[in-house]
Each structure stands twice: as structure tokens, then as C-alpha cells.
Design a protein around this motif. Sequence first.
Motif, mmCIF file in Angstrom:
data_model
loop_
_atom_site.group_PDB
_atom_site.id
_atom_site.type_symbol
_atom_site.label_atom_id
_atom_site.label_comp_id
_atom_site.label_asym_id
_atom_site.label_seq_id
_atom_site.Cartn_x
_atom_site.Cartn_y
_atom_site.Cartn_z
ATOM 1 N N PHE A 1 1.300 -2.235 0.246
ATOM 2 C CA PHE A 1 2.681 -2.694 0.096
ATOM 3 C C PHE A 1 3.150 -3.169 1.446
ATOM 4 N N PHE A 2 4.067 -4.114 1.371
ATOM 5 C CA PHE A 2 4.570 -4.620 2.656
ATOM 6 C C PHE A 2 6.001 -5.074 2.500
ATOM 7 N N GLY A 3 6.723 -4.830 3.528
ATOM 8 C CA GLY A 3 8.093 -5.347 3.572
ATOM 9 C C GLY A 3 9.020 -4.737 2.541
ATOM 10 N N GLY A 4 8.659 -3.644 2.009
ATOM 11 C CA GLY A 4 9.559 -2.940 1.110
ATOM 12 C C GLY A 4 9.560 -3.467 -0.308
ATOM 13 N N PHE B 1 7.269 -1.630 7.293
ATOM 14 C CA PHE B 1 5.877 -1.497 7.774
ATOM 15 C C PHE B 1 4.885 -1.636 6.613
ATOM 16 N N PRO B 2 3.709 -2.062 6.937
ATOM 17 C CA PRO B 2 2.702 -2.160 5.881
ATOM 18 C C PRO B 2 2.226 -0.772 5.465
ATOM 19 N N LEU B 3 2.145 -0.589 4.185
ATOM 20 C CA LEU B 3 1.754 0.720 3.668
ATOM 21 C C LEU B 3 0.543 0.539 2.765
ATOM 22 N N LEU C 1 6.939 -6.109 -1.419
ATOM 23 C CA LEU C 1 5.771 -6.903 -1.766
ATOM 24 C C LEU C 1 4.557 -6.010 -1.965
#
Lengths: 691, 106
Positions: free
Chosen positions: B93-96, B20-22, B98
Motif C-alpha cells: 500500500f502506498f500513500g494511504g 509511507f509505503p507499507l 493506493l
Amino acid sequence: MTKVPNNNAAAYAKKKAPGTKSTKAPSKKKDDEEAVEIADGWDEWTNGKALIKPPDQVVLTEAELKEEVTRILTANNPHAPENIVRYSFKERSFKPISAVDQMAVHFVLEGSLVYQDSDDSRSLKDKKGPPEENTADDTKAESDEETKPQASPAEDGGDVEDACKEDRPDSAASKADEKGPKLTNKFNFSERASQTLNNPLREKSCQTEPPPRSIFSAMANQWEIYDAYHKELQKQEKNKEKQKAPCSKKDDDKSKKKDMWLETLSDDVITNLSKATKIIERMVNQNTFDDIAQDFKYFEDESDKFRDEEGTLLPLWKFQHDKAKKLSVTALCWNSKYQDMFAVGMGSYDFSNQGHGMVAFYTLKNPSYPEYIYATNSSVLCLDIHEQHSFLVAVGFYDGCVAVYNLKETGAEPVYKSTAKTGKHTDPVWQVCWQNDDMDNNHNFYSVSSDGRVVSWTLVKNELVYTDIIRLSVVSDGPEGAQPHSFTCGTSFDFHKQIDYLFLVGTEEGKIHKCSKTYSSQFLETYDAHSMAVDAVKWNHYHPNVFISCSSDMTVRLWDHTINTPLFTFDLNAAVGDVAWSPYSSTVFAAVTTNGRVHVFDLSINKYEAVCQQVVVAKKNKLTHIRFNPIHPIIILGDDRGYVTSLKLSPNLRKQPKLKKGQELPKGPEVEVAKMEKLLSLLREPEQSSI
Amino acid sequence: MAGTGEGKKEEADYKRLHSFPLIRHTDMPEEMRVETMELCVTACEKYATNNESAAKMIKESMDKKFGSSWHVVIGEGFGFEVTHEVKNLLYMFFGGSLAVCVWKCS
């Protein structure tokens, strides 16, 4: 320099010039001619347009209008005078002059052409070298020459031309000087120039604020990303748990409450701090006065064992406040709830030196600084701490006011104060004393003053309500009888410990009246006690009949209120400021005198002499008041320098009746009463025997 | 980690959980933030293997939507210090694995 006239102008002038007699300048003539011409052209020009008629226009009939008026154009100048006469010397008469100058010059333009062969051009060429100023001078000179002939009326056209030419001496012709032969204008060149007004330039600019910016920096790498996700997941899990458990909300609330609590705490950090500092202060004091504290608790004078009866007083703490240095101690009162605490009233007894006063509260735990200080405008003369509600302090002032301070309230002002409206005393208030609450459970206290009134004050909501209890009228002792309106000054009073209504009032002239609260007009008894003002009168703590009085006449007297004469009289050789019964024995009392001595009596031991007589303060200081601590074997003394001294009574001064071994020590008020009774009986018997 | 199998499992778990996008930091208003975040997610999913294209797409879309001069950085590891117009920064952050930083500065 150009004198050559414009060719055209010259020709034109010649046409009209002959016979002109006008003395006017040609330019003016020109204007006139123009005006005429404009008038001629007017009709044609306005044809086909609505005519604006002047109001004074001549009204003409149609016929008149249609009438043809022939006009013949002549070369005659209409403005030229026709009847000029001149005196002829030859004929000796005036002769009309037929030839009038009909010429009108309309336009003159100077030429700049010069004949090449002419002298002028030659001179021009010559003058190429010399400076210009010369030429200017020349022209001026010439113009002067030529203006003269111009004035003469009979001048021919050539002169006029010259004049015309002279109008613009420095035009193109003068330019020609500079440019040499080439510069002359061959084509009647005329130069015209005009300059329009340039609008001034203005600068206008504005600048907008750039959008606000900020700087952000971070690092992105795998472990940071991982950590961030990890934290987020944990958070989410927690949230889930919280949502699952309904009580979690309450927890939240609780924590909030806690926060609130903390906030409020932070709000009164100061009060917290003051508490802490107070503790520290007491610790420091305990350290510095450690030896005194030890003495207070444990020291028993061993030498008492070797002295038979006499005792000593051991000085302990001294209490003194800088601001009260010049005041004398006028009142002392122990707090009945906190036995280490007492109140000190300060002021001045000297009526010529009245100033401010002060009420200070000291505790034995902190002798260096008062717990509470109330500064007052008037001298404090007396005070009393309420027995049950030890935060209430009644104070009497020199100015006749009474006031009640509440130690719980912050602020320097009393919570109650009597005013002129609410029956304040007109003279110093010498003593106040709390009473039991009345039937409506209102607190109330009594006061006695020099104005001869004993007043009961009741604390109702937010005011002091007063009731006059008694007026100390002069007792008739002469044949004339009492003067109804003269009052004696009350200086002290005391209420009976058991009988509620009974009380004693000491007066300025040395009498003591036994009064009842219920009879306001008369005294139950009057004792002719002293020859000077009664400073203090005190009921015995145990025996209901016995009271003691002291006076400035250097005596302390012991009384039975049923007997008119004193049981004992002790002469102390100095004015007695105060006397106090001890709380632990019915036969022990102490008195202070102005020579700085404390006299402690124990009648059960010695009926004539004090068991202890001790100077406790510096020689000049006068002792004013004394109080026994209700529990501890110590006394406090006030002097006229604002010092309060505490003293410990040595064992001999508080000796109990000798014990027989195995016998239980009898205690309680009955024993004390019996002790006093025994004493009294000793006294009575001789009396009775004497009778 | 005890074993490789377990490790793999954990890795998968991690991938699954951390997709998930963080959002790490943003000062955008709510609406803009949501939109930008969705755009980043779309771009990163569309160009899963090509960060450059993804960044290009995000930049161009942002320029269109919110006015010009947007800058986008996408990568797995980088450090930066940027000056941005306030209310125009998003760091997520995205996708763990990126990190995406989008900001506007003209």
C-alpha cells in the motif's frame, strides 16, 4: 530377351580374338590384361617420388641401368600358352598347334540394341503380351545351350560374345521387354546407381522445470488499506515505547522464558498426564470403594460393647494383582512415611515350584492396582522399606541375592544387587532389615539366609559392600563337640529396638540365638525355642526384654531374653506363619496360621486365649504374613494366593486400660512398659514362689 | 468523528501519517524488495494522478531490471488472484489509498 552383343565389345573381341586358344573365361582374361597395364604405368606414375624399394630388389650397376632395353609391342598375348600339342589321329602323333588364341577381353558391355528388322525384334514385339517368366525360362535354356560350347576350346569369337552377353541376362535388355520398342538404349547407355549409408535419425530432447509458481490473492480497498496503515502505526508506536523503556527487553526475556517453560512442559506432557490419570484413578477408586473407606474411617463395631473382651476384625480392601495370582505373599512391609502405603513381596515358598517373583507397592487409596510393580526373576522372600528414606526398598530373593530398589528411579531394575562376586548368599534370603546409617552415613541393611550367614550390606556409591556379621555354627550339644564347618540355617532375625548391637536369629531347627554384631563367632545366648523352624522372631515395641517367636510347630512363644524358658506358649493348632506386635500396645500381638485364621492376643486382657480368632480368607488359602499399620488400627494379611487383605481391628482389640473418670489418660511408652512389666511380674512371682 | 473540522484535521493527519509505503505481502529477497518498493514509490509519486502511467513505468523498469513479463496493478480498490513465480511478488500500500501489486509471471 537379348542376344545381341555390344557392338564395341564385339569389334574389340574380333580384333584380338583370332586364334585364341585360351579356355579361360573372357572376364578373367580381362583381369590379367589390366594387371599388366597397371604394371606398365607404374614407373611413370611414381616418377619424381621417393621410391620405396623392396628389400630383394636386384642391384644393378649404373651401366646396367643405362642399358637400353628395347621392347616391341606385339599383338601376342604374353600369357597365352605357346606349346600346345594335340594328338592327330590322322598322322597318329602329337602335333604342336601353331595358332594360339591371343585374344584377351578387357571389357564387355552388353548392348541392348536390336535391329528392327531382325527376327529378334520381331519376336520381342510378339512377346510383349506373354508373361515375363517365360522369357526368363528361355534365357536360362539358352544360357544352358551356350555354356556348353563355351567349354570347348576351339570356339570362335561369336560364341564368346554370346557368353558375354549372357552374363547379364536381365539387365537393360529385359527391361526393354516391358517398355516395348522405345526402351532400347541407342547411346550405349549404362545405368549406375549407388546408395550411401544414411545416418540413422535420432531424437534428443530435454525439458527444464518451469520456475516454481504460487498463487496469491488479496483484496485491496480503502478500508483495508486504512486498517493496514492503522495497525502498522500502532505497532510502530509500541516499538517506540519499548525502545524507550529499557525494562521492556526484560519483559521480552521473561515471555521467552515462559515460552521455554511451556515448551518443557509440553515435553513432559506424558508425566503430567500420568499424574492426572493417577488422580482420576484414585477418584474412581474412592467412588467405588466409598463404603469401605467410610468403614475404615468411622465404623466402630457397636457389638463390642456387649461382648466383654472379645473383638472382631472387619475386612476392608482386598489387594490383588493379576500377574501375581499364582504367587504367594512372602513379605509385607508398611511404608513408615506414607502410612497408607505398603510393599508386598511375592514369590513361592515351595522349593519345587520356583519361578518369578514380584514386588508390588499398594496404597489404601487405590486398592485396584499397585502403585509400583517390579517383576523379578526369582521369588521374593523378604523386603524392608527404609524408615527414613522410604523410597529405598531392600529385597531378598530365593536365589540368595539381595537387591535394593529405588522407587524414585524409573526402570524395572534394582539400583543395587548383590552378585556371586559380591558375596551373595548361597541359599534363600529369609529376612532383610534396614539399619541406621553407618559412621560414613552410608545406608546399610542386614540379611539372614539359609546358608547360615548374617550379612551386613552397605550401599556405597554404586555397589553393595558386604560384611559377614555372624556364622550360625551348630552349637555343640553332644560329647563330640561342634563340627567346625557345619552351619545352621537362619530363617528370621530381629534387631533390638533400643540396644543397637543386639539381635536375635531364628534358625531352621528351632533354636533362637541372641547375638551381638560385635562378636561374630559366638552367641550371647541360645534359646531352645521350637521343635521346627522359627518363622518369625520379634522384639516387643515397648518392653526391652520381651520378644516373641512363632514356628511351624504351631506355637507362639513369648520370651524374656534374660530367661532361657518361654514366658508364654500359645498353641494355635496350625503352623504359624507370622507373628506381629501391635504398635499401639505392648501386650497385643497377632499371629496368622496356615488354616486361614488370625489370632489376636491381648495379654493384659486374657493371658491364655486369643481375644479374637477369626477366619478371614477362603478355606484353602494359607495365611503367610501379618503386619500392623503403625498408625491406623488396621492389619494387612498376606496369603499364599497372592491376596493381601486389610482388616480393621474392632475397639475391643485396641482397648486401653480402663479409665477412671477425671483421671488423665496416661500415655506413652512408659505406660506400655509398665503394663508389660506388670504382666511379667505376675509370671515371675509364681515362678519364684515355686522355686 | 465529532465535526467536519476535526474530520478534516484527522484526514490531513491520516494523509501525513499514512504516506509511507507499507508492504502487505512479499516473498522477494531483501535487495529486490527494497528496489521494487522504491521504484513503486517513485512511479506513484511521479504519476500521482495517472495510475496507468505509473503501472506502465513500473512494469517497464521491472522488465528491464529483472527480466521480462512483469505485471503491475495499481488502484484504490480491486481484488485479485494471480499466479506468480515465487520470490517475485510484492503487494504494498502506498500513500494511504493506493494498492500496488507487482508480480512476475512469464
